[in-house]
Scaffold this motif. Sequence first.
Motif, PDB file in Angstrom:
ATOM      1  N   CYS A 158      27.710  28.634  38.294  1.00  0.00           N
ATOM      2  CA  CYS A 158      27.566  27.911  39.561  1.00  0.00           C
ATOM      3  C   CYS A 158      28.894  27.776  40.301  1.00  0.00           C
ATOM      4  O   CYS A 158      28.913  27.347  41.459  1.00  0.00           O
ATOM      5  N   ASP A 159      29.982  28.104  39.639  1.00  0.00           N
ATOM      6  CA  ASP A 159      31.300  27.981  40.256  1.00  0.00           C
ATOM      7  C   ASP A 159      31.786  29.370  40.657  1.00  0.00           C
ATOM      8  O   ASP A 159      32.319  30.126  39.842  1.00  0.00           O
TER       9      ASP A 159
ATOM     10  N   ASP B 198      29.686  27.541  34.743  1.00  0.00           N
ATOM     11  CA  ASP B 198      30.558  28.646  35.139  1.00  0.00           C
ATOM     12  C   ASP B 198      29.852  29.535  36.167  1.00  0.00           C
ATOM     13  O   ASP B 198      30.468  30.000  37.130  1.00  0.00           O
TER      14      ASP B 198
ATOM     15  N   LEU C 166      34.237  30.204  42.416  1.00  0.00           N
ATOM     16  CA  LEU C 166      35.685  30.378  42.321  1.00  0.00           C
ATOM     17  C   LEU C 166      36.064  30.951  40.958  1.00  0.00           C
ATOM     18  O   LEU C 166      37.000  31.742  40.847  1.00  0.00           O
ATOM     19  N   LYS C 167      35.329  30.560  39.918  1.00  0.00           N
ATOM     20  CA  LYS C 167      35.587  31.121  38.591  1.00  0.00           C
ATOM     21  C   LYS C 167      35.200  32.594  38.550  1.00  0.00           C
ATOM     22  O   LYS C 167      35.886  33.409  37.925  1.00  0.00           O
TER      23      LYS C 167
ATOM     24  N   GLU D 299      30.591  25.011  53.810  1.00  0.00           N
ATOM     25  CA  GLU D 299      31.590  25.444  52.843  1.00  0.00           C
ATOM     26  C   GLU D 299      32.832  26.042  53.487  1.00  0.00           C
ATOM     27  O   GLU D 299      33.954  25.799  53.049  1.00  0.00           O
TER      28      GLU D 299
ATOM     29  N   GLU E 190      23.051  22.977  43.097  1.00  0.00           N
ATOM     30  CA  GLU E 190      24.068  22.425  42.215  1.00  0.00           C
ATOM     31  C   GLU E 190      23.701  21.017  41.756  1.00  0.00           C
ATOM     32  O   GLU E 190      23.884  20.655  40.595  1.00  0.00           O
TER      33      GLU E 190
ATOM     34  N   THR F 236      35.602  32.380  50.953  1.00  0.00           N
ATOM     35  CA  THR F 236      35.127  32.081  49.607  1.00  0.00           C
ATOM     36  C   THR F 236      35.386  30.624  49.273  1.00  0.00           C
ATOM     37  O   THR F 236      36.416  30.059  49.652  1.00  0.00           O
ATOM     38  N   SER F 237      34.438  30.031  48.570  1.00  0.00           N
ATOM     39  CA  SER F 237      34.579  28.649  48.110  1.00  0.00           C
ATOM     40  C   SER F 237      33.812  28.522  46.797  1.00  0.00           C
ATOM     41  O   SER F 237      33.339  29.510  46.240  1.00  0.00           O
ATOM     42  N   ARG F 238      33.659  27.301  46.331  1.00  0.00           N
ATOM     43  CA  ARG F 238      32.938  27.082  45.082  1.00  0.00           C
ATOM     44  C   ARG F 238      31.479  27.527  45.188  1.00  0.00           C
ATOM     45  O   ARG F 238      30.870  27.924  44.201  1.00  0.00           O
ATOM     46  N   ARG F 239      30.917  27.500  46.384  1.00  0.00           N
ATOM     47  CA  ARG F 239      29.500  27.822  46.570  1.00  0.00           C
ATOM     48  C   ARG F 239      29.276  29.077  47.408  1.00  0.00           C
ATOM     49  O   ARG F 239      28.138  29.457  47.667  1.00  0.00           O
TER      50      ARG F 239
END
Length: 418
Positions: free
Chosen positions: A183-184, A181, A186-187, A93, A139, A217-220
């Motif tokens: 799992c994301d 949401d 970034l949100k 990631e 995911e 930081t990333s989506r995961r």
Amino acid sequence: MLLSGIKGAWRIAQTTSVLAKNGFDWLRGDRPPTPKLLRETFEDLGATYIKLGQFIASSPTLFPEDYVEEFQACLDQTEPLPYSYIESVLQKELRQPLDQVFSEIDPNALASASIAQVHAAKLVTGEDVVIKVQKPGVEHVIHTDLNFIHLAMKILETITPHLEMASLSEIVEEIQKSMMDECDFLKEAQNIESFQRFLDETQNNLVVVPKVYHQATSRRVLTMERLYGVSMTDLDAIKRYSENPELTLRIAMNTWFASLHQCDIFHADVHAGNLMVLRDGRVGFIDFGIVGRLTPGTWDALNDFGEALIAGDYETMANAMVVVGITKQKVDTVKLANDLEKFIKRVDGLQSVSYLDITETENDINKLMTDFVRMAKRHGIQFPRQFGLLIKQLLYFDRYRHVMAIDLVAEDYMSFLN
């Protein structure tokens, strides 16, 4: 594409195997009550279904009481994965050598749940942080499993023919949005920073949220400032960090209430683990994976509800409930007002539980929430989930008030809204 298809087929085979095993057990005579059978099946199926179970547990406005109560036991605590698996996600990631980002990472997890695992670490620039890392393969499993959610709801509707809830398609849509949401990351980072902007705009320096470190930081992967403090229910520990625990609670409540109409989101999970008193006496809000958003209509109804509470006008409170709820029949607001008065007096009469017993506090809150929804349903009112989330947070704050033996009156609560 081929690999994705193989993984999807394997996950379907796993799901079918679990369903078949539990079905055979049922045929052989092992027949627990349906809610318990469904909860045990969900736990066997893993991450997606555990989250679905938690969604049911936190949604008394949508699901029957016996299912909501049973799924309170749907624990999202798992054995930690070996650090080597977590390290592989971090490397993939962050796309750079980890020693260029972190000077150290504790290989022992601080916490491990179905979707993510949390580790303490230190950045190369010296800051103490926590890293929330999505577990490998989760995911994809969730994406595959979401195709089964609609079927799961159909089964639930079939085995409970008199299910009283919103349309199936709306529930499935909300479950999908809620799960994706979470799992994301970034949100979640956006939610944290939205709340931080609200604090900045209101010049509130008595409350903090963790700083997000975007370079890690990333989506995961979500890397955040590590906040050190104690739970809002641990009164003895709070007294070590705050000279005035009552003021500390008022600051937390003021901030949360103000966020309802001055922030894009409100924190929708202020249980004892997510609301802290920090070592410097400030209040820390953490974990913004679950947030709510109020529509203007809901906000107006909440204002009416609060003003009526001050005046002891339970009929106006009942009318506000009718406005925010979904009803297909004429509501007798006089009878609803009588039930509301009994419920509120019951809440006011609650005695404080042990301030160290977080589980008991959580169970009490869930029971009150279920009773509130049951009362509304008796009068033909069904609340949207956002309103249910809102009421639950109000009950949390009321419990903190009892823990600290603070005598707030209706005017205090209303002042938080203005």
